[in-house]
Design an enzyme around this catalytic site. Structure first.
Site, PDB file in Angstrom:
ATOM      1  N   GLY A  31       0.803  -1.221   0.000  1.00 54.05           N
ATOM      2  CA  GLY A  31       0.000   0.000   0.000  1.00 54.05           C
ATOM      3  C   GLY A  31       0.836   1.271   0.000  1.00 54.05           C
ATOM      4  O   GLY A  31       2.028   1.237  -0.302  1.00 54.05           O
ATOM      5  N   HIS A  34       2.386   4.434  -5.144  1.00 48.82           N
ATOM      6  CA  HIS A  34       2.991   5.512  -5.939  1.00 48.82           C
ATOM      7  C   HIS A  34       3.170   4.998  -7.366  1.00 48.82           C
ATOM      8  O   HIS A  34       2.790   3.848  -7.668  1.00 48.82           O
ATOM      9  CB  HIS A  34       4.310   5.948  -5.311  1.00 48.82           C
ATOM     10  CG  HIS A  34       5.236   4.803  -4.993  1.00 48.82           C
ATOM     11  ND1 HIS A  34       5.817   4.022  -5.965  1.00 48.82           N
ATOM     12  CD2 HIS A  34       5.633   4.273  -3.804  1.00 48.82           C
ATOM     13  CE1 HIS A  34       6.564   3.093  -5.395  1.00 48.82           C
ATOM     14  NE2 HIS A  34       6.459   3.214  -4.088  1.00 48.82           N
ATOM     15  N   HIS A  37       4.436   1.366  -8.022  1.00 46.87           N
ATOM     16  CA  HIS A  37       3.420   0.307  -7.948  1.00 46.87           C
ATOM     17  C   HIS A  37       2.510   0.343  -9.183  1.00 46.87           C
ATOM     18  O   HIS A  37       2.175  -0.695  -9.755  1.00 46.87           O
ATOM     19  CB  HIS A  37       2.525   0.502  -6.723  1.00 46.87           C
ATOM     20  CG  HIS A  37       3.234   0.460  -5.412  1.00 46.87           C
ATOM     21  ND1 HIS A  37       3.373   1.568  -4.606  1.00 46.87           N
ATOM     22  CD2 HIS A  37       3.827  -0.555  -4.741  1.00 46.87           C
ATOM     23  CE1 HIS A  37       4.013   1.232  -3.494  1.00 46.87           C
ATOM     24  NE2 HIS A  37       4.310  -0.048  -3.556  1.00 46.87           N
ATOM     25  N   LYS A 149      13.583  -2.194  -7.938  1.00 46.52           N
ATOM     26  CA  LYS A 149      14.082  -1.419  -6.796  1.00 46.52           C
ATOM     27  C   LYS A 149      14.470  -2.336  -5.636  1.00 46.52           C
ATOM     28  O   LYS A 149      15.476  -2.120  -4.982  1.00 46.52           O
ATOM     29  CB  LYS A 149      13.022  -0.431  -6.326  1.00 46.52           C
ATOM     30  CG  LYS A 149      13.467   0.270  -5.092  1.00 46.52           C
ATOM     31  CD  LYS A 149      12.505   1.302  -4.625  1.00 46.52           C
ATOM     32  CE  LYS A 149      12.936   1.799  -3.278  1.00 46.52           C
ATOM     33  NZ  LYS A 149      12.491   0.915  -2.198  1.00 46.52           N
ATOM     34  N   ARG A 187       8.166   4.892   1.862  1.00 50.45           N
ATOM     35  CA  ARG A 187       8.860   5.512   3.000  1.00 50.45           C
ATOM     36  C   ARG A 187       9.283   6.948   2.713  1.00 50.45           C
ATOM     37  O   ARG A 187       9.586   7.696   3.654  1.00 50.45           O
ATOM     38  CB  ARG A 187      10.073   4.679   3.404  1.00 50.45           C
ATOM     39  CG  ARG A 187       9.682   3.365   4.063  1.00 50.45           C
ATOM     40  CD  ARG A 187      10.866   2.630   4.636  1.00 50.45           C
ATOM     41  NE  ARG A 187      10.459   1.451   5.391  1.00 50.45           N
ATOM     42  CZ  ARG A 187      10.185   0.270   4.859  1.00 50.45           C
ATOM     43  NH1 ARG A 187      10.275   0.105   3.553  1.00 50.45           N
ATOM     44  NH2 ARG A 187       9.814  -0.739   5.619  1.00 50.45           N
TER      45      ARG A 187
HETATM   46  P1  AMP Z   1       6.036  -2.481  -1.503  1.00 48.03           P
HETATM   47  O1  AMP Z   1       4.655  -1.926  -1.430  1.00 48.03           O
HETATM   48  O2  AMP Z   1       7.102  -1.517  -1.098  1.00 48.03           O
HETATM   49  O3  AMP Z   1       6.151  -3.830  -0.826  1.00 48.03           O
HETATM   50  O4  AMP Z   1       6.312  -2.746  -3.043  1.00 48.03           O
HETATM   51  C1  AMP Z   1       5.454  -3.554  -3.817  1.00 48.03           C
HETATM   52  C2  AMP Z   1       6.114  -3.814  -5.154  1.00 48.03           C
HETATM   53  O5  AMP Z   1       6.354  -2.579  -5.818  1.00 48.03           O
HETATM   54  C3  AMP Z   1       7.475  -4.506  -5.007  1.00 48.03           C
HETATM   55  O6  AMP Z   1       7.619  -5.461  -6.033  1.00 48.03           O
HETATM   56  C4  AMP Z   1       8.436  -3.362  -5.194  1.00 48.03           C
HETATM   57  O7  AMP Z   1       9.699  -3.765  -5.689  1.00 48.03           O
HETATM   58  C5  AMP Z   1       7.706  -2.512  -6.214  1.00 48.03           C
HETATM   59  N1  AMP Z   1       8.199  -1.127  -6.175  1.00 48.03           N
HETATM   60  C6  AMP Z   1       8.376  -0.345  -5.076  1.00 48.03           C
HETATM   61  N2  AMP Z   1       8.904   0.846  -5.410  1.00 48.03           N
HETATM   62  C7  AMP Z   1       9.089   0.820  -6.763  1.00 48.03           C
HETATM   63  C8  AMP Z   1       9.613   1.750  -7.718  1.00 48.03           C
HETATM   64  N3  AMP Z   1      10.058   2.965  -7.347  1.00 48.03           N
HETATM   65  N4  AMP Z   1       9.643   1.379  -9.008  1.00 48.03           N
HETATM   66  C9  AMP Z   1       9.198   0.154  -9.395  1.00 48.03           C
HETATM   67  N5  AMP Z   1       8.690  -0.761  -8.552  1.00 48.03           N
HETATM   68  C10 AMP Z   1       8.633  -0.444  -7.245  1.00 48.03           C
END
Ligand code: AMP
Length: 279
Positions: A31, A34, A37, A149, A187
């Site tokens: 969640g 951005h 995602h 990332k 974050r």
């Molecule tokens: P998270 O919500 O941080 O667990 O991320 C969910 C998914 O989005 C994971 O596969 C992350 O690697 C991907 N993700 C997070 N930030 C980015 C970004 N800046 N660019 C591309 N994918 C991202």
């Protein structure tokens, strides 16, 4: 788009889609969405008949209670963004549903989980691979979408898919960045104005290392020393790790070969950021 809260309900819907021969694409997230995602969701929309997104702040992958407590939660806004990006189902289970009191099974990928993030966040990848296994079992995806990332996470999940013979294709998509190069991350919202300005230094250090490697520098310790210099020039930063590693084994390469993966984890003020790039 439908919001599904119950594991049994998501299972019923994805099973039906499978019986109808629909290809299922799945994007797991925590969640506070951005553009990073959303790029994954849009890609999934282009390749699948059913697109499922999950939002679950997985308690067992946080090794610091304060990090879990302060993780941003913006469900209403997230649901709108997920719908706009074209998903069909948004799965938002509760921690109680995912981990009832009797829960006692974990999934652990041994070697790849140990260094880098694994060393600084003990138990983190066990939490990730456990929840990702549960989500894969509930959603039954054909294709899953992860971000470059979190390169170590993507590598660990690739290994899990291979080792457990999961019938799933993994796509790893490029990191989406702010105009100044900062990798988008949930974050980032918690950075103070000053820390936000300082956080550009991660991308600058990655660029510097990339340039050195492209110019033919091969000694990892010199490349890392230069990255550390770039970062230390900004007050309020503290480096957890900086390394040039083999993208397959995630082992440090004393002599850099290409492709190489450059990894960084840096505290900027009170916030810990990670970034990486392949060269
Ligand atoms: P998270 O919500 O941080 O667990 O991320 C969910 C998914 O989005 C994971 O596969 C992350 O690697 C991907 N993700 C997070 N930030 C980015 C970004 N800046 N660019 C591309 N994918 C991202």
């Amino acid at each position: 788009m439908r919001i599904i809260r119950h594991p049994a309900e998501i299972r019923r819907l994805t099973r039906r889609a499978k019986q109808q021969g629909k290809r299922i694409g799945f994007v797991p997230t925590m969640g506070a969405l951005h553009e990073g995602h959303l790029s994954l969701i849009r890609k999934a929309r282009g390749e699948n008949r059913l697109v499922v997104v999950s939002i679950f702040v997985n308690p067992i992958q946080f090794n610091r209670a304060s990090d879990l407590r302060s993780y941003p939660c913006t469900l209403q806004r997230d649901a709108r963004l997920v719908a706009e990006a074209g998903a069909d189902l948004l799965f938002v289970p509760s921690a109680k549903q995912m981990y009832p009191a009797s829960f006692q099974t974990t999934v652990e990928i041994s070697n790849l989980s140990r260094p880098w993030e694994g060393r600084f966040r003990p138990g983190h990848f066990r939490g990730v691979t456990t929840v990702v296994s549960k989500l894969f079992n509930l959603v039954q995806p054909d294709i899953v979408y992860f971000g470059q990332k979190d390169a170590q996470q993507a590598r660990v999940v690739r290994q899990m898919i291979r080792d457990l013979n999961l019938d799933i294709t993994l796509r790893v998509l490029p990191t989406v960045r702010e105009p100044d190069g900062l990798a988008m991350s949930s974050r980032n919202q918690r950075l103070s104005t000053e820390a936000r300005r300082s956080s550009r230094v991660l991308f600058q250090a990655l660029q510097e290392a990339t340039r050195l490697i492209q110019w033919g520098h091969r000694r990892e310790n010199e490349i890392v020393r230069r990255m550390r210099q770039v970062i230390r020039s900004v007050p309020g930063t503290r480096i957890d790790y900086a390394a040039v590693v083999d993208p397959e084994t995630l082992e440090r390469m004393r002599r850099v070969r290409r492709p190489a993966l450059i990894l960084l984890a840096v505290w900027v003020g009170k916030i810990r950021l990670i970034d990486c790039c392949e060269v």
